[in-house]
Design an enzyme around this catalytic site. Structure first.
Site, mmCIF file in Angstrom:
data_model
loop_
_atom_site.group_PDB
_atom_site.id
_atom_site.type_symbol
_atom_site.label_atom_id
_atom_site.label_comp_id
_atom_site.label_asym_id
_atom_site.label_seq_id
_atom_site.Cartn_x
_atom_site.Cartn_y
_atom_site.Cartn_z
ATOM 1 N N HIS A 14 0.871 -1.191 0.000
ATOM 2 C CA HIS A 14 0.000 0.000 0.000
ATOM 3 C C HIS A 14 0.899 1.229 0.000
ATOM 4 C CE1 HIS A 14 -3.830 2.085 1.655
ATOM 5 N NE2 HIS A 14 -2.955 3.025 1.308
ATOM 6 N N HIS A 58 -10.419 1.070 1.981
ATOM 7 C CA HIS A 58 -10.165 2.012 3.076
ATOM 8 C C HIS A 58 -11.409 1.959 3.961
ATOM 9 C CE1 HIS A 58 -8.349 5.863 4.722
ATOM 10 N NE2 HIS A 58 -9.473 5.701 5.401
ATOM 11 N N ASP A 117 1.553 2.510 3.541
ATOM 12 C CA ASP A 117 0.681 3.672 3.377
ATOM 13 C C ASP A 117 1.506 4.956 3.416
ATOM 14 O OD1 ASP A 117 -1.614 5.083 2.868
ATOM 15 O OD2 ASP A 117 -2.340 5.056 4.931
ATOM 16 N N HIS A 152 -4.586 -0.881 5.908
ATOM 17 C CA HIS A 152 -4.045 -0.144 7.072
ATOM 18 C C HIS A 152 -4.918 -0.264 8.325
ATOM 19 C CE1 HIS A 152 -6.815 2.736 5.366
ATOM 20 N NE2 HIS A 152 -5.982 3.175 4.456
ATOM 21 N N HIS A 196 1.594 5.321 -1.681
ATOM 22 C CA HIS A 196 1.213 6.495 -2.480
ATOM 23 C C HIS A 196 2.489 7.105 -3.044
ATOM 24 C CE1 HIS A 196 -2.931 6.629 -0.796
ATOM 25 N NE2 HIS A 196 -2.327 6.078 0.245
ATOM 26 N N LYS A 247 -9.154 -0.225 -5.639
ATOM 27 C CA LYS A 247 -9.148 0.372 -4.300
ATOM 28 C C LYS A 247 -10.440 1.139 -4.066
ATOM 29 C CE LYS A 247 -7.649 2.004 -0.366
ATOM 30 N NZ LYS A 247 -6.598 2.999 -0.169
HETATM 31 C C1 NCD Z 1 -3.522 8.954 2.259
HETATM 32 C C2 NCD Z 1 -3.090 10.007 1.247
HETATM 33 O O1 NCD Z 1 -2.538 11.040 1.650
HETATM 34 O O2 NCD Z 1 -3.276 9.782 0.044
HETATM 35 N N1 NCD Z 1 -3.567 9.558 3.563
HETATM 36 C C3 NCD Z 1 -3.507 8.917 4.739
HETATM 37 O O3 NCD Z 1 -3.654 9.581 5.768
HETATM 38 N N2 NCD Z 1 -3.280 7.636 4.835
HETATM 39 C C4 NCD Z 1 -4.818 8.389 1.853
HETATM 40 C C5 NCD Z 1 -5.181 7.145 2.597
HETATM 41 O O4 NCD Z 1 -4.579 6.085 2.419
HETATM 42 O O5 NCD Z 1 -6.098 7.230 3.411
HETATM 43 ZN ZN ZN Z 2 -3.243 4.990 1.659
#
Ligand code: NCD
Ligand code: ZN
Length: 329
Positions: free
Chosen positions: A2, A123, A229, A157, A4, A86
């Site tokens: 996971h 999520h 995450d 998460h 970003h 997702k």
């Molecule tokens: C994530 C993001 O910034 O894209 N933020 C987070 O707090 N984890 C989005 C997500 O996974 O919820």
């Molecule tokens: Zn995330």
């Protein structure tokens, strides 16, 4: 499982930091606008590959959940690099405005995903009181698991012991756990001076929750997988009024996990948590990569800069007890 990596300049700055230490990652689709069709996904994959450079790294691409037709899902399934879909309930986190309001309403999409073996990554939070959001979502997970028994549903998460309990009840449920939810409680975020760099969704919970998550990871539970995450935001979007949710943990994730597992005498379980469980659960064929970790100090930078971006990592300015000392591709 996971991650970003964003897009544009931020993507160019952060992607190599994950590609250096990991053999692959599930890349989240919550761009603006979200990655919600196969063409956009292929283009995004191309940009991620460009950003990661020549490293041995497999981006596992995802689509943003919406109602998809059968043809579209078949096409996605046949697209190399596609991993799963997702689902974000609308408005629960960063860039999720286009999410769904009723998870179970998208029946035909979920049915076809089940048929084709496309994983659903979720999520799982409601819009309730911030500490209860994950638990309030558990009935939706239960309903998904029961209604679609062959659908692989990943509880992303997870941050509570209640989620761990539910996970054990259904064969088709699995979960990712972040580094920060193994280390932090709400006290670390707001108990002393407010720390915006530890603010994320779902918010870190109670000590009992942290302990339960840690026990699952250290104990080699076969249903949990590491998903950082890691969610970078520019420094000015974190250090301001209206701080964005997301912790940038990519550069420290592996050494910090090694330190944590070593502290608990559980280093032999690290491989299962960061790799083997995910490979088995999803039947993944990610190219092999050997990362050599040693109990030598890693000085974490105050920030990472480049391409006009500045982003503050978790543990900024700290010395970690473990570091990555070598790699074999
Ligand atoms: C994530 C993001 O910034 O894209 N933020 C987070 O707090 N984890 C989005 C997500 O996974 O919820
Ligand atoms: Zn995330």
């Amino acid at each position: 499982m996971h991650l970003h990596v964003r897009d544009g300049e931020m993507m160019r700055l952060v992607t190599p930091l994950s590609a250096a230490y990991f053999a692959g990652a599930v890349v989240m689709p919550n761009l603006v606008p979200p990655v919600a069709d196969v063409e956009a996904m292929k283009k995004y994959e191309g940009r991620v590959r460009e950003a990661m450079g020549k490293q041995n790294f497999l981006p596992l691409m995802t689509l943003f959940f919406r109602e998809y037709g059968e043809e579209e899902l078949r096409r996605a399934k046949e697209t190399p690099g596609f991993f799963g879909i997702k689902l974000y309930p609308a408005g629960v986190t960063t860039n999720s405005d286009a999410g769904v309001s009723d998870v179970l309403a998208a029946e035909s999409t979920l049915r076809v995903m089940e048929e084709l073996g496309i994983p659903l990554l979720v999520h799982g939070e409601t819009h309730g009181f911030v500490l209860d959001r994950e638990e309030e979502f558990l009935p939706a997970y239960r309903a998904l698991a029961e209604k679609y028994p062959r659908l692989r549903v990943c509880m992303e998460h997870i941050s509570t012991s209640a989620s761990l309990k539910l996970l054990e009840e259904y064969e088709n449920l699995c979960a990712t756990i972040t580094l920060h939810h193994l280390l932090l409680t709400l006290d670390d975020v707001v108990g002393g001076k407010l720390n915006p760099h530890l603010f994320c969704k779902p918010i870190a919970k109670r000590e009992a929750d942290r302990e339960a998550l840690l026990a699952a990871a250290l104990g080699g539970s076969e249903k949990v997988m590491f998903g950082s995450d890691s969610a970078p935001h520019p420094q000015e979007a974190k250090e301001c009024c209206g701080c964005a949710a997301g912790i940038f943990s990519a550069p420290v994730a592996l050494p910090r996990l090694a330190q944590l597992f070593a502290q608990h005498g559980a280093l032999e379980k690290l491989q299962a948590f960061v790799s083997d469980n995910a490979r088995r659960i999803y039947g993944l064929k990610v190219p092999g990569k050997v990362v050599v970790l040693r109990d030598e100090v890693m000085a974490v930078p105050e920030c990472y800069r480049g391409y006009g971006q500045k982003v503050v990592p978790m543990d900024a300015g700290e010395n970690l007890g473990w570091s990555v000392v070598g790699r074999e591709e």
